[in-house]
Motif scaffolding. Structure first.
Motif, short mmCIF file in Angstrom:
data_model
loop_
_atom_site.label_atom_id
_atom_site.label_comp_id
_atom_site.label_asym_id
_atom_site.label_seq_id
_atom_site.Cartn_x
_atom_site.Cartn_y
_atom_site.Cartn_z
N VAL A 133 27.36 12.45 -13.73
CA VAL A 133 27.18 12.92 -14.80
C VAL A 133 28.25 13.45 -15.67
N GLU A 134 29.58 13.91 -14.77
CA GLU A 134 30.74 14.04 -15.26
C GLU A 134 31.21 12.74 -16.13
N GLN A 135 31.14 11.61 -15.60
CA GLN A 135 31.66 10.45 -16.22
C GLN A 135 30.57 9.78 -16.93
N TYR A 136 29.47 10.29 -17.45
CA TYR A 136 28.37 9.74 -18.14
C TYR A 136 28.79 9.38 -19.55
N ASP A 137 29.51 10.09 -20.25
CA ASP A 137 29.81 9.79 -21.66
C ASP A 137 30.70 8.68 -21.74
N ASP A 138 31.88 8.69 -20.67
CA ASP A 138 33.11 7.66 -20.66
C ASP A 138 32.62 6.47 -20.35
N VAL A 139 31.58 6.33 -19.36
CA VAL A 139 31.03 4.93 -18.95
C VAL A 139 30.27 4.24 -20.00
N LEU A 140 29.53 5.21 -20.68
CA LEU A 140 28.52 4.73 -21.84
C LEU A 140 29.48 4.20 -22.78
N ALA A 141 30.51 4.59 -23.28
CA ALA A 141 31.60 4.21 -24.27
C ALA A 141 32.16 2.81 -23.94
#
Length: 306
Positions: A133-141
């Motif tokens: 979940v900590e890398q969720y936004d970065d991976v999504l982008a």
């Protein structure tokens, strides 16, 4: 014989006073030693409580001294995050490799994967990615930047209350299992042992179910789920038809109506055919059998009249 010399009362009083003084001193020493033991025991208990108890005491002291300046401690929330992406790319295998690399670099892994080809030969891939979940936004982008984004949906479900409830139930169930085991150790009758074994099995099964729920919640709240769909062809839009029909449309519609009429006529003929066949058989029997027989019977009557 020597006569027994009696001790005067004046001599007894100092001896009794001395004995009372010694008894009082002994009691005082015992009280002092007990007080020292209590102080030592309390000190040992404080030391056994560990740094957490001392830290808690220190925190309570600091909180009492500065209640207005210390903010309240907020409990961490547990959120299940899911997302779905549809991206149009030039090369599906290359984009899929890039998505795998991004996921693995973020500490995640690739789940289910489905690849197919459409009628035009273009490749389409659907893959499920699990990332922290900590890398969720970065991976999504990063995944959105692999091509032309066609569709995106993201959801967040707060399950903090459910996590807290399951954790509390797990603790209670573990304590219940421990109590049953203690009772089994103390049981002496065979009937009691059998009853306790059945109760222990039931409670252990409940505990295993709760542990499975706890593990599932931990997995879904610690790892986000991203469903990525990659395609090489754009999404086809429905073509708008003319509102006013033309000659070709009218001709096609008339032909469809004519074919439909023929179909219904064939259906009706098939339904009536059994009855027509039966009627034809009856008419044939009348002409071939009944009518000649009636004619033969009528001839003698005519001859008698003549």
């Amino acid at each position: 014989m020597h006569a027994r010399r009696s001790t005067p009362r004046s001599a007894r009083r100092p001896a009794q006073a001395l004995a009372g003084l010694l008894l009082a001193s002994a009691l005082a020493l015992a009280g002092c030693s007990a007080g020292a033991d209590d102080m030592g025991g309390s000190s040992a208990d404080k030391a056994a409580a560990g740094p957490q108890a001392q830290e808690g005491a220190a925190d309570s002291g600091r909180a009492s001294g500065s209640k207005a300046t210390t903010p309240p401690k907020i409990s961490a929330s547990h959120i299940i995050r899911t997302a779905s992406l549809t991206v149009q790319v030039k090369d599906v295998p290359k984009a899929l490799d890039a998505a795998r690399t991004t996921t693995e670099n973020a500490g995640g892994y690739v789940g289910d994967e489905t690849t197919a080809r459409d009628e035009e030969g273009s490749e389409e891939t659907r893959v499920v990615l699990r990332v922290p979940v900590e890398q969720y936004d970065d991976v999504l982008a990063d995944l959105e930047g692999t091509g032309k984004l066609l569709k995106r949906t993201a959801k967040a479900q707060d399950v903090t209350d459910q996590v807290v409830d399951v954790d509390s139930r797990v603790k209670s169930q573990r304590a219940s299992v421990a109590r049953i085991r203690e009772l089994m150790d103390q049981a002496t009758k065979l009937s009691d042992v059998v009853t306790l074994e059945g109760e222990l099995s039931s409670r252990e099964a409940d505990l295993e179910s709760l542990l499975a729920q706890q593990a599932s919640l931990k997995d879904r709240t610690s790892m986000a789920t991203i469903t990525l769909s990659l395609s090489e062809t754009p999404v086809k839009k429905a073509e708008k038809k003319d509102e006013d029909p033309g000659f070709v449309d009218a001709l096609a519609g008339g032909w469809d109506a004519f074919v439909t009429m023929l179909r219904w006529i064939a259906v009706a003929f098939g339904a009536v055919l059994p009855f027509v066949g039966g009627a034809a058989l009856l008419v044939l029997a009348w002409l071939r059998l009944v009518r000649p027989w009636l004619a033969r019977r009528a001839e003698p009557n005519r001859n008698e009249q003549n």
